[in-house]
Enzyme design. Structure first.
Site, PDB file in Angstrom:
ATOM      1  N   ASP A  74     -26.586 -14.766  -3.257  1.00 38.26           N
ATOM      2  CA  ASP A  74     -25.493 -15.623  -2.820  1.00 38.26           C
ATOM      3  C   ASP A  74     -24.960 -16.495  -3.954  1.00 38.26           C
ATOM      4  OD1 ASP A  74     -26.115 -14.476  -0.436  1.00 38.26           O
ATOM      5  OD2 ASP A  74     -26.953 -16.284   0.481  1.00 38.26           O
ATOM      6  N   HIS A 103     -31.389  -8.244   2.752  1.00 38.47           N
ATOM      7  CA  HIS A 103     -32.802  -8.582   2.600  1.00 38.47           C
ATOM      8  C   HIS A 103     -33.455  -7.756   1.489  1.00 38.47           C
ATOM      9  CE1 HIS A 103     -33.181 -11.347   6.023  1.00 38.47           C
ATOM     10  NE2 HIS A 103     -32.276 -10.572   6.587  1.00 38.47           N
TER      11      HIS A 103
END
Length: 404
Positions: free
Chosen positions: A186, A44
């Protein structure tokens, strides 16, 4: 003892077979693949312009298919966990109008990539998708699908080939069509992952520093809780909003620019939840930089300690862990030879990642299974899949996005 997963050639063969069954014509002209990823540390932090330390996996998404003469698109997925229907048919807008998302949800990733492809107009095509990346496992099945689809389109109608632009286009696809305000990590590692390396990614500058992973005496174990997570609900966007609110109160562009001193000085202007979210991010960014340096030195105990600090922070401050993930970490840390373990991915289910000595791999898997058996009253629905990636210089990041 460990779970097996199909190789890239096996996935391609499976997709080609389904393509023939569905379309009943000559073999597909193109086959491409893109990997999932595991994040070693730095959770995060990407949407806070911080640092992350992921690596690409040999778990991949494959797309096979052929261009057609008209504007029609047909895509079939072989992924059993995907929502129904497993086949979609649609026509590409000829006037440049948007391609709207809809149902099934898995097809929105394909539509989003088409929408943001950098060499429009996209030609019509037929394609089959097959993947070994578990859905909802926190190993980035979505980015793997997006990058595989983008790479497939590059074979049909090449763009300028800039890799960072590919990353950004795939991130936009997830924002607009999957409804997930994800960071850049990602897609970045799926496109730019290097064999035998993790990548320390600066999510502000988009610069990446390869960190070697080539010690045959150390392995990484990915353990899937089989608790499915979804980042399209309210919790993930809420965490992002809380971070943006904290940065605004601190007078910073992002939490990347904040220090713990800044946070403590502003504590009376923050509610308790926002304070805890910001504290996790600020400390996690620093942990990630320290962890990359430890990994470069082969200081695995230090790296493991930072992994544990990360997990505890994600559990207590960011509140994105769950009972099953916590039990997996507890079980792993009870085994001699384990350096560290933590949840990985967005949270609310998914996987843990564990760094350990190679000789301890079988004992660790057995102990995790036994521990969960003893805890079956509270984690009865948790069945574990373990993927030991032994020899970090070998298969871990072999599969960069490419034609297969």
């Amino acid at each position: 003892m460990a779970s097996s997963f199909p190789s890239v050639p096996e996935l391609v063969a499976r997709a080609r077979l389904l393509y023939g069954q569905v379309f009943g014509e000559e073999a597909p002209q193109t086959a491409v693949c893109a990997p999932g990823r595991v994040n070693l540390i730095g959770e995060h932090t990407d949407y806070n312009q911080g640092f992350v330390l992921p690596m690409a996996l040999p778990l991949v998404t494959v797309v096979v298919g052929s261009q057609t003469s008209g504007p029609d698109v047909t895509v079939v997925t072989a992924t059993e966990d995907a929502d129904e229907p497993r086949r979609v048919d649609f026509s590409l807008p000829g006037d440049g109008s948007p391609l709207p998302p809809g149902l099934p949800r898995w097809a929105n990733y394909v539509k989003g990539v088409i929408q943001h492809y950098r060499a429009p107009p996209v030609p019509g095509f037929r394609a089959v998708i097959a993947s070994s990346v578990p859905l909802g496992g926190g190993l980035s099945s979505s980015a793997s699908l997006e990058v595989a689809c983008y790479t497939f389109l590059q074979q049909l109608k090449p763009d300028e080939g800039d890799k960072v632009s590919t990353v950004v286009a795939c991130q936009k696809a997830e924002h607009t069509h999957a409804g997930v305000p994800c960071g850049i990590m990602d897609q970045f590692v799926s496109v730019l992952g290097r064999e035998g390396h993790a990548l320390l990614i600066d999510c502000r500058s988009l610069e990446a520093t390869p960190v070697p992973l080539a010690d045959p005496d150390v392995v990484i174990l990915i353990t899937n809780s089989n608790v499915k997570h979804s980042l399209t609900g309210s919790e993930y966007p809420m965490r992002r909003r809380q971070c943006e609110e904290a940065a605004s109160i601190l007078g910073k562009d992002s939490l990347r620019d904040a220090t713990i001193k800044d946070l403590e000085e502003a504590r009376d202007r923050l509610d308790d939840v926002t304070y805890r979210r910001a504290r996790h991010v600020i400390e996690e960014i620093e942990r990630t930089v320290q962890a990359a340096e430890a990994l470069k030195r082969g200081a695995y105990k230090e790296f493991g300690k930072l992994m544990m600090e990360s997990h505890n922070s994600l559990r207590d401050l960011y509140e994105v862990s769950c009972r099953e993930l916590d039990e997996l970490v507890i079980a792993a840390m009870e085994v001699q030879g384990v350096f560290g373990s933590r949840m990985t991915g967005g949270g609310f289910g998914g996987c843990t990642v564990t760094l350990l000595q190679a000789h301890a791999i079988d004992q660790t898997i057995l102990h995790i299974q036994y521990h969960l058996y003893l805890q079956r009253a509270t984690v009865s629905h948790c069945s574990v899949q373990s993927f030991p990636l032994s020899n970090m210089g070998g298969p871990i990041s072999r599969a960069a996005h490419r034609a297969c």
